[in-house]
Design a protein around this motif. Sequence first.
Motif, PDB file in Angstrom:
ATOM      1  N   GLY A 119       0.802  -1.225   0.000  1.00  0.00           N
ATOM      2  CA  GLY A 119       0.000   0.000   0.000  1.00  0.00           C
ATOM      3  C   GLY A 119       0.825   1.260   0.000  1.00  0.00           C
ATOM      4  N   LYS A 120       2.139   1.108   0.003  1.00  0.00           N
ATOM      5  CA  LYS A 120       3.064   2.241   0.089  1.00  0.00           C
ATOM      6  C   LYS A 120       2.941   3.196  -1.101  1.00  0.00           C
ATOM      7  N   PHE A 121       2.507   2.676  -2.238  1.00  0.00           N
ATOM      8  CA  PHE A 121       2.430   3.494  -3.449  1.00  0.00           C
ATOM      9  C   PHE A 121       0.996   3.844  -3.808  1.00  0.00           C
ATOM     10  N   ARG A 122       0.104   3.702  -2.853  1.00  0.00           N
ATOM     11  CA  ARG A 122      -1.308   4.057  -3.059  1.00  0.00           C
ATOM     12  C   ARG A 122      -1.401   5.540  -3.293  1.00  0.00           C
ATOM     13  N   LEU A 123      -2.134   5.916  -4.311  1.00  0.00           N
ATOM     14  CA  LEU A 123      -2.309   7.322  -4.651  1.00  0.00           C
ATOM     15  C   LEU A 123      -3.563   7.828  -3.968  1.00  0.00           C
ATOM     16  N   VAL A 124      -3.391   8.797  -3.120  1.00  0.00           N
ATOM     17  CA  VAL A 124      -4.519   9.370  -2.385  1.00  0.00           C
ATOM     18  C   VAL A 124      -5.157  10.425  -3.271  1.00  0.00           C
TER      19      VAL A 124
END
Length: 125
Positions: A119-124
């Motif tokens: 989830g580290k590269f999840r785009l908010v």
Amino acid sequence: MPEAHEQNAVVMDVLASVAEGYAKGGYFVVVDGIIGPWFLQPFKAVAAPLHYVVLRPPLDVAILRCQERGGDTLTDPEPITALHQQFSSLEQLERHVLPTDGQARHETLGMVIEAVGSGKFRLVV
């Protein structure tokens, strides 16, 4: 190239729509391509978790990879260099970069899988 921006924008809109269709159908979707921050807006509208991973090889490696692909692909070092520069400093999106210097393809794939899984590269949005 600047004159291709409008065409590229249409392509990104279509890709985002297709990705959303697959995601709604229950599929895990990966869009693999050159998607700069300037083209993220259509993807941000997708009603599914969105991860943004930018693979960043050194410039010489990027040029070599493009030239080794052969066929009708981009091989001219000048536009490859320009693209590389556009992705060299992503400001607030810099945390979405995975350096790929000296890695084999399977190692890079493993890093992408781990990054998305964490989830580290999840785009908010």
